[in-house]
Design a protein around this motif. Structure first.
Motif, PDB file in Angstrom:
ATOM      1  N   GLU B  30       0.839  -1.214   0.000  1.00 49.25           N
ATOM      2  CA  GLU B  30       0.000   0.000   0.000  1.00 49.25           C
ATOM      3  C   GLU B  30       0.872   1.262   0.000  1.00 49.25           C
ATOM      4  O   GLU B  30       0.622   2.200  -0.764  1.00 49.25           O
ATOM      5  CB  GLU B  30      -0.868  -0.026   1.253  1.00 49.25           C
ATOM      6  N   LEU B  31       1.918   1.239   0.835  1.00 50.15           N
ATOM      7  CA  LEU B  31       2.839   2.394   0.897  1.00 50.15           C
ATOM      8  C   LEU B  31       3.553   2.572  -0.447  1.00 50.15           C
ATOM      9  O   LEU B  31       3.733   3.696  -0.932  1.00 50.15           O
ATOM     10  CB  LEU B  31       3.880   2.176   1.997  1.00 50.15           C
ATOM     11  N   THR B  35       3.406   5.786  -3.207  1.00 47.41           N
ATOM     12  CA  THR B  35       4.578   6.465  -3.783  1.00 47.41           C
ATOM     13  C   THR B  35       4.459   6.508  -5.308  1.00 47.41           C
ATOM     14  O   THR B  35       4.710   7.538  -5.931  1.00 47.41           O
ATOM     15  CB  THR B  35       5.869   5.709  -3.384  1.00 47.41           C
ATOM     16  N   LEU B  36       4.083   5.379  -5.894  1.00 47.64           N
ATOM     17  CA  LEU B  36       3.990   5.303  -7.360  1.00 47.64           C
ATOM     18  C   LEU B  36       2.876   6.209  -7.887  1.00 47.64           C
ATOM     19  O   LEU B  36       3.014   6.811  -8.949  1.00 47.64           O
ATOM     20  CB  LEU B  36       3.782   3.856  -7.810  1.00 47.64           C
ATOM     21  N   ARG B  37       1.785   6.297  -7.079  1.00 48.73           N
ATOM     22  CA  ARG B  37       0.671   7.182  -7.498  1.00 48.73           C
ATOM     23  C   ARG B  37       1.127   8.644  -7.559  1.00 48.73           C
ATOM     24  O   ARG B  37       0.651   9.423  -8.358  1.00 48.73           O
ATOM     25  CB  ARG B  37      -0.506   7.047  -6.515  1.00 48.73           C
ATOM     26  N   LYS B  38       2.094   8.989  -6.667  1.00 49.66           N
ATOM     27  CA  LYS B  38       2.611  10.370  -6.656  1.00 49.66           C
ATOM     28  C   LYS B  38       3.681  10.562  -7.743  1.00 49.66           C
ATOM     29  O   LYS B  38       4.394  11.575  -7.751  1.00 49.66           O
ATOM     30  CB  LYS B  38       3.217  10.681  -5.286  1.00 49.66           C
ATOM     31  N   GLU B  39       3.834   9.548  -8.600  1.00 48.63           N
ATOM     32  CA  GLU B  39       4.818   9.557  -9.696  1.00 48.63           C
ATOM     33  C   GLU B  39       6.254   9.731  -9.213  1.00 48.63           C
ATOM     34  O   GLU B  39       7.085  10.363  -9.861  1.00 48.63           O
ATOM     35  CB  GLU B  39       4.448  10.621 -10.741  1.00 48.63           C
ATOM     36  N   LYS B  40       6.520   9.162  -8.044  1.00 48.11           N
ATOM     37  CA  LYS B  40       7.903   9.144  -7.547  1.00 48.11           C
ATOM     38  C   LYS B  40       8.522   7.799  -7.929  1.00 48.11           C
ATOM     39  O   LYS B  40       7.807   6.856  -8.269  1.00 48.11           O
ATOM     40  CB  LYS B  40       7.906   9.265  -6.015  1.00 48.11           C
ATOM     41  N   ASP B  41       9.870   7.722  -7.833  1.00 48.33           N
ATOM     42  CA  ASP B  41      10.535   6.443  -8.142  1.00 48.33           C
ATOM     43  C   ASP B  41      10.222   5.404  -7.070  1.00 48.33           C
ATOM     44  O   ASP B  41      10.076   5.743  -5.894  1.00 48.33           O
ATOM     45  CB  ASP B  41      12.055   6.656  -8.219  1.00 48.33           C
ATOM     46  N   TRP B  42      10.192   4.133  -7.461  1.00 47.50           N
ATOM     47  CA  TRP B  42       9.836   3.047  -6.538  1.00 47.50           C
ATOM     48  C   TRP B  42      10.805   2.932  -5.373  1.00 47.50           C
ATOM     49  O   TRP B  42      10.433   2.591  -4.266  1.00 47.50           O
ATOM     50  CB  TRP B  42       9.753   1.705  -7.284  1.00 47.50           C
ATOM     51  N   TYR B  43      12.084   3.251  -5.654  1.00 48.34           N
ATOM     52  CA  TYR B  43      13.084   3.041  -4.603  1.00 48.34           C
ATOM     53  C   TYR B  43      13.092   4.138  -3.533  1.00 48.34           C
ATOM     54  O   TYR B  43      13.845   4.062  -2.576  1.00 48.34           O
ATOM     55  CB  TYR B  43      14.488   2.869  -5.202  1.00 48.34           C
ATOM     56  N   VAL B  44      12.256   5.161  -3.707  1.00 49.50           N
ATOM     57  CA  VAL B  44      12.138   6.211  -2.666  1.00 49.50           C
ATOM     58  C   VAL B  44      11.122   5.778  -1.611  1.00 49.50           C
ATOM     59  O   VAL B  44      11.127   6.251  -0.486  1.00 49.50           O
ATOM     60  CB  VAL B  44      11.682   7.549  -3.316  1.00 49.50           C
TER      61      VAL B  44
END
Lengths: 501, 165
Positions: B30-31, B35-44
């Protein structure tokens, strides 16, 4: 040489401060008593006193905590000799020969010999701390995220492997649980709450000291009352008339002293491993390399000297990674990390710049603790048999009350009392199932560092895992981690005969 | 605890651990999705490492389960008579009493009474329960409870200047 001079300067400065001297004597005496009383450990003593010294100036705080540390590690050997019950886990190996000596009417000599061995071990550890820690901070400056990640993860893994009483896999489970507990907080990189269940008190994470008090103190209180057997205390005096020179007895075992001290230093410096393992490995190595193997376990002075030198040398060893890398080498050092943070000291490669002279001061305090141990040891040797007879029905309820107020005193938070209760109950059930608290606590301390350094590495390499295996120091740790995992998994799944009911 | 009992406990623990790792895994996913929904990289993502740890924990739970099974542990031990014998054992009673008393001290006594009084009551009840009930022992116990309360209240409240709960 410059490091040695700085250490000596710090030592003489502290030695001339009457307040420090008196505090050190008192704290070491308290440490010896805490260490000697079965169920109370050096880790627990330091954790409880961290709360009490919250408002005390930095110098005096660490005088008290280091005194309790040095005294506590030695104190365990007294009950090991007189009761055949090690006061602390690090004295378990001492009981094998120490109690045999007591049964042969040599209790007083055995106590004197282990005291001298402890002093020699601690001194070697202090010298290593004073000489090696400052240059190591320069090497530690080369540590970046991948190295920190690998070191911290290796620490939790190795601590789990060696601290497990039953299966190594249980040590790992404990370590992983500790790491998961460390995730309960506001995330450092995304600044979003993680596993906090919308509880505001958890946003800053689970407080380490209350958790440690819960894991180390409360289970011991419960276990003390669940036991049915009474203690039989041997008198702390010699009934055997043979005169034995303590100095000659100890220093004639120079090979064992040097070997055990090196083992203590090395294992003490490994994250989370600490004094307990150092004592066993020192004893085992001394036995395997001895010309008189058959005498071990029957009352051999060598068998009592080796673990005491090993576990006391581990004190200095455990402080080295704590101060230079911010990674504690033993459970008591893990509590000291909490105390350092409380007093605004940030251990790590920058310590010499941010707090110049602090490493030498810590080494000087341990050295002062050695002197205090000699004095206090002489005074307490005989009354110790009486102190050990304090009924647990009086002692343990007070320990439980002290745990509650000690945990509260750190942050003045009632939420921490709930944490003590939860971790106390959890700690009891886990100890019943042979899970050691050491990997959980180390995981809790290092978990956030492991997570943040892992993601920082990925961020700087745009999601590539290569820095973990291409940087030399990280690669070395990677190889160690791989070897540890493969060997322990093979040992766990190896077929055993079913146990008959 | 003897080895077979320990392995039976391990069997139950491994199942609890497996369920717990599944819970962490779902939350971590879920977390990660957030992150992905906010268009950030997965590793962040704050969910990345919990995800990895939950997988490791599940593997460890599996290893513990298989080791317990190999050592002869089975789930057929959960019977009424075994539960009755556990509840009537001395250790279970002692542990329940101490945990209960500690909970009463923390959640009730310290909430409604001043620290010194709450601590005295707690120490007195604790010591009285496990003490021999002779006159001499009760007098000693009372003195110890009073002195300990004074030492704790004075040590933390006055010497260490800590506002008591």
């Amino acid at each position: 040489m410059e490091n040695l001079m700085t250490f000596l300067e710090a030592f003489f400065m502290l030695f001339t401060d009457v307040n420090v001297l008196l505090l050190m004597l008192g704290a070491t005496a308290l440490g010896v008593i805490i260490g000697a009383l079965p169920g109370l450990t050096a880790t627990m003593g330091i954790a409880l006193l961290t709360g009490l010294t919250y408002n005390v100036p930095l110098e005096y705080t660490f005088t008290i905590l280091m005194g309790v540390y040095v005294g506590g590690i030695y104190g365990g050997s007294i009950s090991a000799i007189l009761l055949n019950i090690p006061g602390t886990a690090s004295a378990a190996a001492t009981a094998l020969d120490g109690h045999q000596l007591a049964l042969q009417g040599k209790a007083e000599t055995a106590i004197k010999v282990t005291r001298l061995a402890s002093i020699v071990g601690t001194m070697i550890g202090v010298l290593a701390l004073a000489m090696l820690a400052p240059p190591l901070t320069k090497i530690a400056l080369k540590f970046t995220s991948p190295e920190y990640f690998m070191l911290a993860f290796f620490g939790v893994l190795i601590c789990g492997s060696v601290a497990a009483d039953d299966l190594s896999i249980k040590g790992w489970i404990a370590g992983l649980m500790g790491i998961l507990l460390a995730f309960v907080r506001l995330d450092d990189l995304e600044s979003i709450p993680r596993f906090t269940f919308e509880n505001f008190n958890l946003f800053s994470g689970i407080a380490v000291i209350p958790a440690m008090i819960g894991f180390y103190a409360i289970p011991e209180v419960i276990k003390a009352f669940a036991k049915t057997d009474d203690l039989e205390v041997t008198e702390a005096k010699d009934t055997d008339d043979t005169k034995i020179n303590v100095f000659t007895t100890v220093f004639s075992k120079m090979r064992v002293i040097v070997q055990s001290a090196l083992i203590g230093l090395g294992l003490g410096a490994l994250p989370g491993v600490g004094e307990d393992v150092a004592a066993w490995v020192a004893y085992d190595t001394a036995k395997r390399t001895s010309k008189e193997k058959e005498k071990y376990g029957t009352g051999s002075y060598e068998g009592a000297i080796a673990p005491e030198v090993g576990n006391n040398a581990a004190i200095g060893g455990a402080i080295i990674p704590l101060l230079t890398l911010g990674v504690p080498g033993s459970p008591p050092a893990a509590v000291l990390l909490g105390a350092l943070t409380l007093h605004g000291i940030r251990p790590g490669p920058m310590i010499n710049i941010e707090s110049p002279g602090f490493i030498s001061e810590m080494a000087a305090l341990i050295m002062l603790g050695v002197i205090a141990l000699w004095v206090v040891g002489m005074i307490l040797a005989k009354p110790m048999a009486k102190i050990l007879k304090i009924p647990i029905v009086y002692l343990m309820p007070v320990v439980a009350a002290l745990s509650v107020i000690g945990a509260y005193a750190i942050n003045l938070s009632k939420f921490d009392l709930i944490m003590v209760f939860i971790f106390g109950v959890l700690g009891y059930f886990l100890s019943k199932m042979c899970y050691s608290p050491a990997p959980i606590v180390l995981g809790l301390i290092l978990g956030n560092m492991i997570d943040v350094t892992f993601r920082r590495t990925l961020i700087t390499s745009n999601g590539s895992f290569l820095p973990f295996v291409t940087r030399p120091i990280a690669l070395v740790f990677f190889i160690f981690i791989a070897i540890t995992i493969v060997s322990q998994v093979r040992a766990t799944i190896k077929r055993n005969e079913p146990i008959e009911e | 605890m003897d080895k077979l009992k320990l392995r039976r406990a391990d069997l139950v623990t491994s199942i609890i651990l497996f369920l717990f790792s599944a819970f962490v895994f779902v939350n971590a996913i879920e977390l990660l999705s957030n992150t992905l929904r906010k268009e950030k990289d997965w590793y962040v993502s704050a969910g990345l490492f919990p995800l990895i740890i939950s997988v490791f924990l599940a593997l460890c739970a599996y290893l513990l389960f298989s080791r317990a099974r190999k050592d002869g542990a089975k789930l057929d031990f959960i019977k009424t008579e075994n539960i009755k014998s556990l509840i009537s054992s001395k250790e279970f009673k002692v542990a329940t009493f101490i945990i209960g008393l500690l909970a009463f001290y923390i959640f009730v006594l310290l909430e409604v009474l001043p620290y010194w009084l709450a601590t005295f009551i707690y120490l007195y009840v604790f010591m009285f329960t496990f003490q021999k009930k002779t006159k001499k022992h009760i007098i000693i116990m009372s003195i110890v409870a009073v002195l300990s309360t004074i030492a704790l209240t004075y040590g933390f409240g006055t010497l260490a200047m800590i506002p008591l709960p």
